[in-house]
Scaffold this active site. Structure first.
Site, PDB file in Angstrom:
ATOM      1  N   ASP A   1      53.250  17.842  52.938  1.00 25.28           N
ATOM      2  CA  ASP A   1      54.462  18.017  53.745  1.00 25.28           C
ATOM      3  C   ASP A   1      54.700  16.836  54.677  1.00 25.28           C
ATOM      4  O   ASP A   1      55.671  16.835  55.427  1.00 25.28           O
ATOM      5  CB  ASP A   1      54.363  19.302  54.561  1.00 25.28           C
ATOM      6  CG  ASP A   1      55.324  20.372  54.076  1.00 25.28           C
ATOM      7  OD1 ASP A   1      55.910  20.195  52.986  1.00 25.28           O
ATOM      8  OD2 ASP A   1      55.496  21.392  54.760  1.00 25.28           O
TER       9      ASP A   1
ATOM     10  N   ASP B 137      42.537  24.416  54.197  1.00 26.20           N
ATOM     11  CA  ASP B 137      43.138  23.437  55.086  1.00 26.20           C
ATOM     12  C   ASP B 137      42.543  22.067  54.779  1.00 26.20           C
ATOM     13  O   ASP B 137      41.444  21.959  54.227  1.00 26.20           O
ATOM     14  CB  ASP B 137      42.872  23.797  56.545  1.00 26.20           C
ATOM     15  CG  ASP B 137      43.781  24.929  57.030  1.00 26.20           C
ATOM     16  OD1 ASP B 137      44.758  25.242  56.324  1.00 26.20           O
ATOM     17  OD2 ASP B 137      43.495  25.495  58.099  1.00 26.20           O
TER      18      ASP B 137
ATOM     19  N   ASP C 289      41.130  19.955  56.576  1.00 27.25           N
ATOM     20  CA  ASP C 289      39.854  19.658  57.228  1.00 27.25           C
ATOM     21  C   ASP C 289      38.816  20.742  56.984  1.00 27.25           C
ATOM     22  O   ASP C 289      37.832  20.845  57.712  1.00 27.25           O
ATOM     23  CB  ASP C 289      40.067  19.471  58.739  1.00 27.25           C
ATOM     24  CG  ASP C 289      40.707  20.690  59.387  1.00 27.25           C
ATOM     25  OD1 ASP C 289      41.252  21.537  58.654  1.00 27.25           O
ATOM     26  OD2 ASP C 289      40.669  20.800  60.622  1.00 27.25           O
TER      27      ASP C 289
ATOM     28  N   ASP D 140      49.691  33.640  57.414  1.00 23.96           N
ATOM     29  CA  ASP D 140      48.510  34.231  56.790  1.00 23.96           C
ATOM     30  C   ASP D 140      48.398  35.725  57.072  1.00 23.96           C
ATOM     31  O   ASP D 140      48.361  36.548  56.150  1.00 23.96           O
ATOM     32  CB  ASP D 140      47.241  33.490  57.247  1.00 23.96           C
ATOM     33  CG  ASP D 140      47.245  33.136  58.728  1.00 23.96           C
ATOM     34  OD1 ASP D 140      48.041  33.735  59.483  1.00 23.96           O
ATOM     35  OD2 ASP D 140      46.451  32.266  59.134  1.00 23.96           O
TER      36      ASP D 140
END
Length: 769
Positions: free
Chosen positions: A169, A235, A237, A332
């Site tokens: 994105d 994610d 990370d 979520d």
């Protein structure tokens, strides 16, 4: 039906008998005697670590004390409405107390019967489902994304059944064609760099036209261009262990209505509180209470919810609800709520299977928590779980508990200022004698602390919850009011990570904490003055003064949190124990790899041959046997440091390029096996004695108060520097975006196809066939 009716009537009868018992006027002395006996039995159960039936006895005894306190508090301590100056703040304090007691009750319900899952059923490779792994990305550093992608590509799973997608994105058409020339150039560079990275690692690159619906929209774009039976979300990370899929996917074969397998988020770096107070290696992290206890309790009620990453979801379920929900900024939990309401099931596996990063600065920490707070309150206001059709009563209560928890900033600030009403303005907002305070209030506080320590003591030390709540409350209170004013207004903000503090200094958000501390400290001094000058008020001043002193200690601890220590380690390292060899100047030197990170490795060399190697003079090739059989990983390195160590010479090696082999080596050496990470997590799970913890907190607060005042006087600035990661890989300027972009499969039939960038209309979300 008759058995269910009888069971419900039995519970109603028990509840009525309980209420009748706790509301009996038994007198102050008798109540105090009962409370002392009950507390003694609770301490005995806790010290002897009794479980089973004794767990229920423990909680029942504590509940009696709490409910008797509530009855007394509501019926006898509220000021008269004829005295509005006392009555209004008194009611405000009562509401804050009732909120906390309600959350305690919901917490006891959620954790009544936690589940610990065993290992996932193991299936033959030819029976495993196809899996699409989504890595949504926005502004993360290339090296961070590369290491995570390399680890995903190294997952233990049949290659023909695993496809990996980078959902970028940060390189959308909206950004690439921005009217801001510098922003557009940065987006073009990022898109080209990420496309080249995906080509190097054999990953599918996906972006979209506009950044609509934030992360939910990005994930739905991934759904529209993939077709795996299961979807995994990480994610950027959150680096997975090699066995992530083997520990999760097998559960789906046993239940066709299972939509989610969630695993815990484990972090290899300290959050700002842990770093600034230096507790990371000894104290359980803040999130461990949620992932180590609460999610297990939610799981028992089929209410464990999606946490945005480190989870596996069934595509069929997502198709049924039109993809990931995007009405709120916590897509979520919202997505899980929608699926639970349609009869789908979830499951929680406690085993840590990813290594992630937390916000490094207090400012970014508050930004992250503000988003969580606003998103969870959005869910409660826009999709109230208490009235959500399809949810069972336990599910309604579980979701309400998770949503309403985020109102804690209001109660925490009320508790912080309430003593000042009597100390400064002589308002009596809590009508109770010192004897009543000891018999009811003090025994209630001890009972609550015993309950919390019994249920969560290994995962949350005494008084630490209060500290975490306070440091967030100062800024999250504004977030709450913004949602209450306009539930649809909040926008998704990406948490900044990968920054590091180059020097000690105050956080830019520190000033309110110093102001509050100054007010509370002055009130403490004023209390002492009144105590000696007003003998008639000494009893009440003593009680309220102790309350204010506790608040002052908490505020002093918070000064230590906002007095930020520089990050000595710019890049997080993970311990390793792997054999390899270093090829340098025609020599093949055996080495033991001690740790690894995105930036390099630390290795030990034995023997005299290593003595001539020195920093800045030698480049070499490091070779390590991969976890998979018959694979050898290698990367180009420079010798950055060299010191004498136990068992040989210790070399610090830094990577010298951004070749894909580098990321494969880091992923394999640092993240393939997270046993050391899990052992470190388990080593912090030590329950503390309540008395010792309380005394330690007082000393802790005094020390951090002094450090905070020192920082205020001498270290006011807190420069933030980007983490020193390697620069993006070069991209051939003559290539167009399409030329370096790996092929993308067309949208699956039955899912909305993405439109061309022709206007400002919304991108359709996936719809079922």
């Amino acid at each position: 039906m008759m058995s269910q009716f009888m069971a419900r009537m039995t519970w109603i009868a028990v509840a009525l008998a309980f209420i009748l018992f706790v509301t009996q006027p038994i007198g102050l002395k008798l109540h105090f005697a009962f409370s002392i006996v009950a507390l003694g039995l609770m301490i005995l159960v806790s010290v002897l670590k009794l479980t089973g039936l004794f767990r229920h006895i423990f909680l029942a005894l504590g509940s009696v004390i709490v409910v008797r306190y509530v009855y007394w508090r509501v019926t006898e301590t509220v000021p008269s409405p004829s005295q509005p100056a006392d009555f209004l703040p008194g009611v405000l304090l009562l509401i804050a107390e009732l909120y906390c007691i309600s959350m305690l009750a919901l917490g006891l319900f959620v954790n009544a019967q936690p589940i610990t899952r065993g290992r996932a059923p193991q299936q033959p490779d030819d029976e495993l489902p196809t899996v699409d792994v989504f890595l949504p990305s926005y502004n993360e550093e290339r090296d961070l994304v590369a290491s995570t992608l390399a680890a995903i590509k190294g997952l233990d799973y049949p290659a023909e059944k695993l496809r990996v997608y980078l959902l970028d994105d940060g390189g959308t058409d909206e950004k690439v064609y921005s009217i801001d020339p510098s922003a557009a150039a940065a987006a073009r560079q990022r898109r080209a760099s990420m496309q080249q990275l995906c080509a190097d690692l054999d990953v599918t690159y996906l972006t979209r036209e506009r950044n609509l619906h934030a992360k939910a929209g990005n994930l739905n774009n991934g759904l529209a261009h993939s077709d795996g039976e299961l979807v995994v979300v990480f994610d950027a990370d959150h680096v997975p262990a090699r066995d992530f899929l083997r520990e999760t996917v097998g559960f789906f074969a046993g239940d066709r209505r299972l939509f989610l397998v969630q695993t815990p988020h484990f972090f290899i770096n300290a959050d700002p509180l842990e770093r600034n107070l230096q507790t990371f290696k000894s104290m359980p992290s803040e999130n461990e209470m949620f992932y180590g206890a609460i999610q297990k309790g939610l799981d028992s009620w089929n209410a464990a919810f999606f946490c945005g990453s480190a989870a596996v979801l069934r595509r069929e379920a997502l198709d049924e609800v039109g993809g990931f929900a995007g009405v709120t900024i916590t897509e979520d939990c919202e997505s899980a709520l929608e699926l639970h309401s349609r009869g789908w099931k979830s499951l929680y596996v406690e085993k840590p299977l990813i290594a992630g990063l937390q916000p490094e600065t207090f400012e970014s920490f508050i930004g992250q928590r503000s988003r969580w707070c606003r998103g969870m309150l959005q869910i409660f206001m826009l999709k109230n779980p208490l009235f959500k059709r399809g949810l069972s009563l336990p599910q309604k209560l579980c979701y309400a508990s998770s949503n309403l928890f985020w109102l804690f900033p209001l109660s925490r600030l009320i508790f912080m200022i309430s003593p000042l009403f009597f100390i400064v303005f002589n308002l009596e907002i809590y009508n109770a004698s010192p004897q009543e305070f000891v018999a009811y209030t003090l025994t209630y506080i001890v009972a609550v602390m015993l309950i919390q320590n019994y249920l969560y003591g290994r995962l949350r030390w005494p008084w630490v919850s209060e500290l975490y709540e306070y440091i967030q409350s100062v800024y999250l209170s504004g977030a709450i009011f913004s949602v209450l004013a306009n539930p649809r207004a909040p926008k998704f903000n990406v948490t900044q990570k990968g920054n590091s503090l180059s020097d000690d200094g105050l956080s830019p958000l520190a000033w309110p904490f110093y102001a509050i501390f100054g007010i509370l400290a002055a009130a403490t001094a004023f209390t002492a003055w009144r105590y000696f000058e007003e003998p008639a008020s000494r009893n009440l001043l003593l009680v309220v003064g102790i309350w204010n002193l506790f608040n002052t200690i908490l505020a002093g601890l918070a000064l230590g949190v906002v007095s930020e220590r520089r990050e000595r380690r710019k890049i997080q390292r993970l311990s390793a124990n792997r054999s390899g060899e270093l090829l340098v100047e025609g020599l093949r030197l055996p080495v033991q790899v001690l740790d690894a990170s995105i930036g390099g490795l630390k290795v030990r060399l034995a023997g005299a041959q290593a003595q001539h190697l020195s920093p800045g003079r030698h480049r070499a090739t490091i070779r390590v046997a991969g976890v998979r059989s018959k694979t050898v990983l290698q990367a180009q390195v420079a010798i950055a440091t060299a010191v004498a160590g136990e068992g040989g010479r210790i070399l610090g090696l830094s990577f010298v390029d951004s070749a894909p082999e580098r990321y494969r080596l880091v992923a394999d050496v640092a993240y393939a096996d997270l046993t050391a990470v899990r052992d470190m997590r388990a080593s912090r799970h030590v329950r503390r004695n309540l008395i010792a913890a309380s005394v330690g907190t007082v000393l802790w607060g005094a020390r951090e108060m002094l450090r905070g005042l020192y920082f205020l006087l001498f270290r006011r600035t807190s420069p933030v520097a980007p983490a020193p990661l390697a620069p993006p890989a070069p991209v051939d300027p003559v290539h167009t975006d399409e030329a370096v972009m790996p092929s993308v499969r067309p949208a699956r039939k039955g899912l909305a196809r993405l439109p061309k960038a022709t206007g400002l209309g919304d991108i359709p979300r996936p719809t079922t066939a």
